[in-house]
Structure formats: structure tokens, C-alpha cells
Scaffold this motif. Sequence first.
Motif, short mmCIF file in Angstrom:
data_model
loop_
_atom_site.label_atom_id
_atom_site.label_comp_id
_atom_site.label_asym_id
_atom_site.label_seq_id
_atom_site.Cartn_x
_atom_site.Cartn_y
_atom_site.Cartn_z
N ASP A 123 0.83 -1.20 0.00
CA ASP A 123 0.00 0.00 0.00
C ASP A 123 0.87 1.25 0.00
OD1 ASP A 123 0.93 0.23 2.61
OD2 ASP A 123 -1.01 -0.07 3.55
N ALA A 124 0.25 2.38 -0.30
CA ALA A 124 0.95 3.66 -0.36
C ALA A 124 0.04 4.74 0.21
CB ALA A 124 1.33 3.99 -1.79
N ASN A 205 -1.07 11.02 -4.32
CA ASN A 205 -0.07 10.02 -3.98
C ASN A 205 1.30 10.66 -3.76
OD1 ASN A 205 2.06 7.80 -5.12
ND2 ASN A 205 0.40 6.86 -3.98
N THR A 248 -5.00 4.67 2.59
CA THR A 248 -3.90 4.15 1.79
C THR A 248 -4.48 3.55 0.52
OG1 THR A 248 -3.99 1.98 2.91
CG2 THR A 248 -2.40 3.61 3.75
N TRP A 250 -3.96 0.68 -2.34
CA TRP A 250 -3.38 -0.65 -2.19
C TRP A 250 -3.51 -1.46 -3.47
CZ3 TRP A 250 -7.01 -4.54 -2.83
CH2 TRP A 250 -8.35 -4.15 -2.68
N PHE A 284 9.16 -0.89 -5.42
CA PHE A 284 8.17 -0.46 -4.44
C PHE A 284 8.66 0.77 -3.67
CE2 PHE A 284 4.99 -4.08 -3.52
CZ PHE A 284 4.95 -4.42 -4.86
N ILE A 289 5.81 2.65 -1.85
CA ILE A 289 4.90 1.56 -1.52
C ILE A 289 5.53 0.66 -0.46
CG2 ILE A 289 3.74 -0.51 -2.42
CD1 ILE A 289 3.65 1.03 -5.14
#
Length: 322
Positions: A123-124, A205, A248, A250, A284, A289
Motif C-alpha cells: 500500500d501507499a 499520492n 492508503t 493498495w 516499491f 509503496i
Amino acid sequence: MKTISLAALAMVAVTATGFAATAQTAYPEKTITIAVAYPPGGFNDQVARMIAEDFSERWDQTTVVDNRPGGGTVVGTDIVAKADPDGYTIGISPFAFGVNPGLFPELPYDSREDFAHVIVLGDAFNVLVAHPEFESNTVAELVEYAKANPGDINYASAGNGSSNHLSGELFKSLAGLDLVHIPYGGSAPARTDLVAGRVDVMFDNYTNVKELIEAGNLKALGVTLTEESPLMPGVPPVSDTVEGYEVTTWWGVMAPKGTPDDVIAKLNEALNDFLTKPKTKEVFANQGITEIGGSPEDAEAFVSGQMDKWIPVAESANMAVD
């Protein structure tokens, strides 16, 4: 009349079990298709192609990516729902999966019943950013100003139902604010107008705004995590001001419901290993992430929790798509 001894019957049973085990562990024996509900180029596509490369090398079996954009990810998701449940068609499950039942009055599949979730990959977080000359420099100041001036502050998003739209709606709901939503056809044009000062704030983001913040084109007010991120030291969580706030985006992997447990287990094992690879970790990290991994049961619980969280937000904000 001939009879078969109990020993002979036991031998037959053992042999049959052995054949069944062999058949189960033979997966994969043909091409695997990974459906992606987005066009080529974004992270959903990128991670699918990384997994395809890993599977092809791991099992010496062709793995292809099938991009099926459209309908707010519904088209690509339906490909997985309607596929044979044999493990040869799987899909990348995105953030949108958890909110779509609240956006679309009717879906061609049942989000809770038609899928087996294999794993959550990672997730981020999003960042609440503002134009440098915006009057508020902290989340607390923004909340105070917005309460004193209802309807005066607008926030941009990549479009109705996007993760940054949901971020804004949850913020409004939990903080009790009246903010005006300005939807765009993607986060890039929204950021362009934010930098130009044509809109006030935006949730976006981390990777999309990192360089703009470093260049002084935007200022960061808060991150959508429950604690400070090492990627953005000094930027506090929005939840420090708005209790319970967390968002988040994902990415996971799903299969059609009914896919054999042993196939799900084999995919899960391979994907957990994929997350440990240096190349995966590098990509990532560059995208901001965090790897998650875990069991299929963990994935089922996570996705169910996402639907429980986001469907009511979408419904209460009247975000339904015709």
C-alpha cells in the motif's frame, strides 16, 4: 465371485491419493493470464508485468498481462469474476475494488462473493498538499479556517471515485467540513491547476507530489497515515488533527471464487517470495509503496475491511455513477 482384500483396497486408495496429489502440485501446466483493469503504463500494469516475469522464470511457464481498462475498473474485474476457477486467470485488485460497490448501483459481479483474494501486495499513502500561498500551513489551521468559512475551500481530485476523491470525502466527513470538490480527468491536470493556484488543496499520492514539494511548488500539510512517514520527515499525519483518519491506496492479487485451495496456496507462496526480491523492493520503494504480503486469509480480511470502510463513504457522499 472374486473378492478384494482390505490391503488391496488400501493400496488403491493410496495410489489414487498419490495421483491426486501429483495433479494438484502440477500447477501451472499452461499459460497464466493476469488481468489488469487499467491501461498500460501505471503501477497496476507495472506490478502485473513484474509478477508475469517472475512467474515465467519461477515455473518456466508463459505468463501474460491482459489490460482491460474501462468502467472504473469494472471491465477488467469482471474478466476475473467470469474466468474458469482454475488459477490460470488471476487479476490485480486495486483500491477501486473496495469502493466500487458504493459507486455503481449495479455491478456484473458480486464483490464479496465472486472472488478469492490471494494476497495484498502493498500500500501507499497520500499527502494533503496546498498551493504555497494558501492561507493554512497545517491541517489544524485548514480545519479551523474551513469551519469559519464553509464552502470557501475547494479540493481537487483525479475524478469521482478516485482515491484522492475518497480521501477528501473522508476528511470532510470526519472533520465536519464543507469543502467543494473539483473533479478532473486524472491527477496530473489537477496538480497542474493546484500549482497554478486555481484550486486550494488536494490529496495525492506521495510519488506524484514529492518533487513538487521539494521544488517549493506545493506545500505538504499532512500524510494520510496514522504516523509520520520516513519518506516525509516532519510532515505530521492528518490523524493528529482529525481523529480516525487514515487512507492508503493498495494493490493485491485475486482469483475467481472456487479456485482450488492448493492453487491459491501456491500462488500465495510465490507472491510472498516475489515481495522479498531486491528488484521488487527497489521498485516499491521508489513508488513509496510498503510491502504487505501474508496469507490468503489476511487478504480476505483486508479487502473485506476496505469495503466496509469505503462503501459507506461513497454512499453518504452520493458518489454513485450512472
